[in-house]
Design a protein around this motif. Structure first.
Motif, PDB file in Angstrom:
ATOM      1  N   VAL A  36       9.281  12.033  -6.546  1.00 19.63           N
ATOM      2  CA  VAL A  36       8.170  12.200  -5.045  1.00 19.63           C
ATOM      3  C   VAL A  36       9.098  11.609  -4.393  1.00 19.63           C
ATOM      4  O   VAL A  36       9.520  10.675  -4.840  1.00 19.63           O
ATOM      5  N   ASP A  37       8.556  11.861  -3.214  1.00 21.60           N
ATOM      6  CA  ASP A  37       9.238  11.728  -1.829  1.00 21.60           C
ATOM      7  C   ASP A  37       7.944  10.748  -1.505  1.00 21.60           C
ATOM      8  O   ASP A  37       7.574  10.953  -0.341  1.00 21.60           O
ATOM      9  N   LEU A  38       8.811   8.953  -1.247  1.00 22.13           N
ATOM     10  CA  LEU A  38       7.703   8.315  -0.839  1.00 22.13           C
ATOM     11  C   LEU A  38       8.227   8.237   0.846  1.00 22.13           C
ATOM     12  O   LEU A  38       7.586   7.869   1.427  1.00 22.13           O
ATOM     13  N   GLY A  39       9.398   8.768   0.934  1.00 22.86           N
ATOM     14  CA  GLY A  39       9.899   8.370   2.043  1.00 22.86           C
ATOM     15  C   GLY A  39       8.551   9.119   3.320  1.00 22.86           C
ATOM     16  O   GLY A  39       8.427   8.858   4.493  1.00 22.86           O
ATOM     17  N   VAL A  40       8.293  10.441   3.166  1.00 22.60           N
ATOM     18  CA  VAL A  40       7.044  10.511   3.589  1.00 22.60           C
ATOM     19  C   VAL A  40       5.650  10.141   4.801  1.00 22.60           C
ATOM     20  O   VAL A  40       5.310  11.065   5.589  1.00 22.60           O
ATOM     21  N   ILE A  41       5.867   9.353   3.856  1.00 22.20           N
ATOM     22  CA  ILE A  41       4.715   8.640   3.934  1.00 22.20           C
ATOM     23  C   ILE A  41       5.192   7.351   5.492  1.00 22.20           C
ATOM     24  O   ILE A  41       5.570   6.728   5.564  1.00 22.20           O
ATOM     25  N   TRP A  42       4.453   7.393   6.779  1.00 24.35           N
ATOM     26  CA  TRP A  42       4.326   6.949   7.970  1.00 24.35           C
ATOM     27  C   TRP A  42       4.497   5.040   7.619  1.00 24.35           C
ATOM     28  O   TRP A  42       3.536   4.914   6.762  1.00 24.35           O
ATOM     29  N   GLY A  43       5.292   4.697   7.935  1.00 23.83           N
ATOM     30  CA  GLY A  43       5.671   2.842   7.951  1.00 23.83           C
ATOM     31  C   GLY A  43       6.369   3.109   6.733  1.00 23.83           C
ATOM     32  O   GLY A  43       6.922   1.745   5.976  1.00 23.83           O
ATOM     33  N   VAL A  44       7.289   4.119   6.339  1.00 28.40           N
ATOM     34  CA  VAL A  44       7.922   3.700   4.792  1.00 28.40           C
ATOM     35  C   VAL A  44       9.198   3.864   4.561  1.00 28.40           C
ATOM     36  O   VAL A  44       9.306   5.016   4.738  1.00 28.40           O
ATOM     37  N   GLY A  45      10.254   3.279   4.280  1.00 25.56           N
ATOM     38  CA  GLY A  45      11.822   3.632   5.201  1.00 25.56           C
ATOM     39  C   GLY A  45      11.866   2.965   3.548  1.00 25.56           C
ATOM     40  O   GLY A  45      11.310   3.094   2.679  1.00 25.56           O
ATOM     41  N   ASN A  46      13.428   3.401   2.983  1.00 28.05           N
ATOM     42  CA  ASN A  46      14.551   3.293   2.345  1.00 28.05           C
ATOM     43  C   ASN A  46      13.587   2.249   1.394  1.00 28.05           C
ATOM     44  O   ASN A  46      13.757   1.843  -0.033  1.00 28.05           O
ATOM     45  N   ASN A  47      13.921   0.708   2.021  1.00 34.63           N
ATOM     46  CA  ASN A  47      13.784  -0.315   1.194  1.00 34.63           C
ATOM     47  C   ASN A  47      12.396  -0.674   1.252  1.00 34.63           C
ATOM     48  O   ASN A  47      12.471  -0.837   0.014  1.00 34.63           O
ATOM     49  N   LEU A  48      11.042  -0.257   1.360  1.00 33.98           N
ATOM     50  CA  LEU A  48      10.016  -0.535   0.747  1.00 33.98           C
ATOM     51  C   LEU A  48       9.995   0.705  -0.133  1.00 33.98           C
ATOM     52  O   LEU A  48       9.880  -0.301  -1.707  1.00 33.98           O
ATOM     53  N   VAL A  49      10.680   1.932  -0.006  1.00 31.77           N
ATOM     54  CA  VAL A  49      10.491   2.403  -1.393  1.00 31.77           C
ATOM     55  C   VAL A  49      11.622   2.168  -2.636  1.00 31.77           C
ATOM     56  O   VAL A  49      10.370   1.830  -3.900  1.00 31.77           O
ATOM     57  N   MET A  50      12.649   1.926  -2.050  1.00 32.50           N
ATOM     58  CA  MET A  50      13.265   0.802  -3.233  1.00 32.50           C
ATOM     59  C   MET A  50      12.448  -0.507  -4.172  1.00 32.50           C
ATOM     60  O   MET A  50      11.706  -0.708  -5.889  1.00 32.50           O
ATOM     61  N   THR A  51      11.713  -1.110  -3.359  1.00 29.62           N
ATOM     62  CA  THR A  51      10.576  -2.113  -3.656  1.00 29.62           C
ATOM     63  C   THR A  51       9.765  -1.929  -4.531  1.00 29.62           C
ATOM     64  O   THR A  51       9.054  -2.515  -5.872  1.00 29.62           O
TER      65      THR A  51
END
Length: 114
Positions: free
Chosen positions: A78-93
């Motif tokens: 699941v590539d959560l990074g494609v969501i606008w405003g979502v970076g790696n820090n937020l994805v890890m959280t």
């Protein structure tokens, strides 16, 4: 008075060293868990050839972009990074709060977003 200050400083330095050792031990444990999960995910689904769909500007405290394939693998493709405003820090959280198996937990993107 001066002796008490030295004792206090020595105690604080000893506590600091103890905390550093604990953090190092916990970091090693976390790395071992992530590596085990990566091996299982790669064998199960072959996410080794990940290329991000979007290039994002790195923020000050962001996790390096090299972590993106690991994050993609850990989230079972699941590539959560494609969501606008979502970076790696937020994805890890999000992964730490929601768990790693997002495809089973959420039936569709709309369920995840709500």
């Amino acid at each position: 008075m001066e002796c008490a200050v030295h004792i206090c400083i020595a105690a604080k330095a000893e506590h600091y060293r103890f905390c550093e050792q604990q953090i190092t031990r916990i970091d090693a444990h976390i790395v071992a868990i992530i590596e085990e999960r990566m091996k299982k995910s790669e064998r199960a689904s072959g996410f080794k050839n990940y290329t991000p769909l979007m290039k994002k500007q790195l923020q000050f405290n962001d996790i390096k972009p090299e972590a993106s394939p690991m994050i993609y693998t850990l989230s079972n493709g699941v590539d959560l990074g494609v969501i606008w405003g979502v970076g790696n820090n937020l994805v890890m959280t999000l992964l730490s709060e929601l768990g790693l198996d997002l495809k089973q937990k959420f039936k569709a993107e709309k369920h995840f977003v709500s």
